[in-house]
Design a protein around this motif. Sequence first.
Motif, PDB file in Angstrom:
ATOM      1  N   ARG A  38       3.307  -5.821   1.404  1.00 34.51           N
ATOM      2  CA  ARG A  38       2.897  -5.431   2.766  1.00 34.51           C
ATOM      3  C   ARG A  38       1.702  -4.475   2.722  1.00 34.51           C
ATOM      4  NH1 ARG A  38       3.397  -7.179   7.273  1.00 34.51           N
ATOM      5  NH2 ARG A  38       1.232  -7.160   6.831  1.00 34.51           N
ATOM      6  N   GLU A  39       1.791  -3.452   1.860  1.00 35.93           N
ATOM      7  CA  GLU A  39       0.713  -2.467   1.757  1.00 35.93           C
ATOM      8  C   GLU A  39      -0.590  -3.102   1.271  1.00 35.93           C
ATOM      9  OE1 GLU A  39       0.466   0.823   2.607  1.00 35.93           O
ATOM     10  OE2 GLU A  39       2.441   0.658   3.518  1.00 35.93           O
ATOM     11  N   VAL A  41      -1.501  -6.292   1.557  1.00 37.27           N
ATOM     12  CA  VAL A  41      -2.000  -7.169   2.623  1.00 37.27           C
ATOM     13  C   VAL A  41      -2.617  -6.333   3.743  1.00 37.27           C
ATOM     14  CG1 VAL A  41      -1.279  -8.787   4.443  1.00 37.27           C
ATOM     15  CG2 VAL A  41      -0.525  -9.130   2.073  1.00 37.27           C
ATOM     16  N   ASP A  42      -1.967  -5.239   4.126  1.00 38.04           N
ATOM     17  CA  ASP A  42      -2.538  -4.364   5.158  1.00 38.04           C
ATOM     18  C   ASP A  42      -3.881  -3.804   4.719  1.00 38.04           C
ATOM     19  OD1 ASP A  42      -0.418  -4.777   6.874  1.00 38.04           O
ATOM     20  OD2 ASP A  42       0.540  -2.847   6.454  1.00 38.04           O
ATOM     21  N   LEU A  45      -6.464  -6.586   4.981  1.00 37.59           N
ATOM     22  CA  LEU A  45      -6.798  -6.852   6.390  1.00 37.59           C
ATOM     23  C   LEU A  45      -7.683  -5.752   6.962  1.00 37.59           C
ATOM     24  CD1 LEU A  45      -3.413  -8.239   7.753  1.00 37.59           C
ATOM     25  CD2 LEU A  45      -5.601  -9.473   7.665  1.00 37.59           C
ATOM     26  N   LYS A  85      -9.094 -15.196   6.515  1.00 41.19           N
ATOM     27  CA  LYS A  85      -8.429 -14.183   7.324  1.00 41.19           C
ATOM     28  C   LYS A  85      -7.239 -14.775   8.072  1.00 41.19           C
ATOM     29  CE  LYS A  85      -9.060 -10.429  10.483  1.00 41.19           C
ATOM     30  NZ  LYS A  85      -9.900  -9.725  11.418  1.00 41.19           N
ATOM     31  N   LEU A  88      -4.377 -15.048   5.733  1.00 41.91           N
ATOM     32  CA  LEU A  88      -3.810 -13.740   5.452  1.00 41.91           C
ATOM     33  C   LEU A  88      -2.992 -13.235   6.635  1.00 41.91           C
ATOM     34  CD1 LEU A  88      -3.543 -11.536   3.338  1.00 41.91           C
ATOM     35  CD2 LEU A  88      -5.642 -10.512   4.237  1.00 41.91           C
ATOM     36  N   MET A  89      -3.429 -13.508   7.841  1.00 42.31           N
ATOM     37  CA  MET A  89      -2.665 -13.108   9.026  1.00 42.31           C
ATOM     38  C   MET A  89      -1.309 -13.816   9.073  1.00 42.31           C
ATOM     39  SD  MET A  89      -4.230 -10.721  10.603  1.00 42.31           S
ATOM     40  CE  MET A  89      -3.236 -10.701  12.080  1.00 42.31           C
ATOM     41  N   SER A  92       0.834 -12.146   6.601  1.00 42.07           N
ATOM     42  CA  SER A  92       1.236 -10.846   7.137  1.00 42.07           C
ATOM     43  C   SER A  92       2.416 -11.001   8.093  1.00 42.07           C
ATOM     44  CB  SER A  92       0.048 -10.188   7.856  1.00 42.07           C
ATOM     45  OG  SER A  92       0.420  -8.949   8.390  1.00 42.07           O
ATOM     46  N   ASN A  93       2.352 -11.994   8.956  1.00 38.78           N
ATOM     47  CA  ASN A  93       3.458 -12.248   9.890  1.00 38.78           C
ATOM     48  C   ASN A  93       4.728 -12.628   9.139  1.00 38.78           C
ATOM     49  OD1 ASN A  93       1.863 -11.689  12.132  1.00 38.78           O
ATOM     50  ND2 ASN A  93       1.246 -13.815  12.378  1.00 38.78           N
ATOM     51  N   ILE A  95       5.488 -11.729   6.092  1.00 37.69           N
ATOM     52  CA  ILE A  95       5.983 -10.524   5.426  1.00 37.69           C
ATOM     53  C   ILE A  95       6.772  -9.672   6.416  1.00 37.69           C
ATOM     54  CG2 ILE A  95       5.316  -8.357   4.307  1.00 37.69           C
ATOM     55  CD1 ILE A  95       2.896  -9.967   3.152  1.00 37.69           C
ATOM     56  N   ASP A  96       6.261  -9.556   7.638  1.00 33.32           N
ATOM     57  CA  ASP A  96       7.004  -8.821   8.670  1.00 33.32           C
ATOM     58  C   ASP A  96       8.402  -9.410   8.836  1.00 33.32           C
ATOM     59  OD1 ASP A  96       4.893  -7.105   9.169  1.00 33.32           O
ATOM     60  OD2 ASP A  96       4.207  -8.189  10.954  1.00 33.32           O
TER      61      ASP A  96
END
Length: 180
Positions: A38-39, A41-42, A45, A85, A88-89, A92-93, A95-96
């Motif tokens: 998460r970190e 990827v954040d 981004l 991007k 990656l988004m 990210s979703n 991972i959430d």
Amino acid sequence: MMTQLRLDHANMARMLHVLQLKQKTLARGDRPNFQLVREVVDYILDYMEGFTLPLERLFSERLKEVAPESVEVTERLSSDYKAVKARLMRLSNDIDMILMDAVVPMDRFAEDLKAYLDAHRAYLRDERELLFPLIRGHFNDEDMDRLAKALPEGATAELERLQEAYPELYAELREAPLPA
């Protein structure tokens, strides 16, 4: 300026290497540290939004002025960037969802992560092979000064914050090979 861009590429390659290690863990059927993922990827981004996108706009605008033949290359890179991007988004979703203990098929996530890594590496390679030579060939000292002023100061500080907050990430970044 070009040295800074190469250094930024090397740092991004290291981040991608850390994600690749996590992807390989997933492919083996093990569960990686998703908070660390998460970190990373954040960070990527934020970096893309705060650094890559503004710089890409600046490069594209200036290259249109001084090298109109470069439009095809810059438009392709812009399109590729948007696709990277978007991948990656999606990750990210996912991972959430994983961090909220939702059911996410790990084999699909591992495949999506690998596809993202391949796409981002290809994008970085194209920047080095296609965009950097255009910059070296067409940008003067004034152009390079404007680009240098456009670099965000926070990118290095954020990387240092990640390294302090996540010793595991710091260790993996130190061990990650530098790109050729």
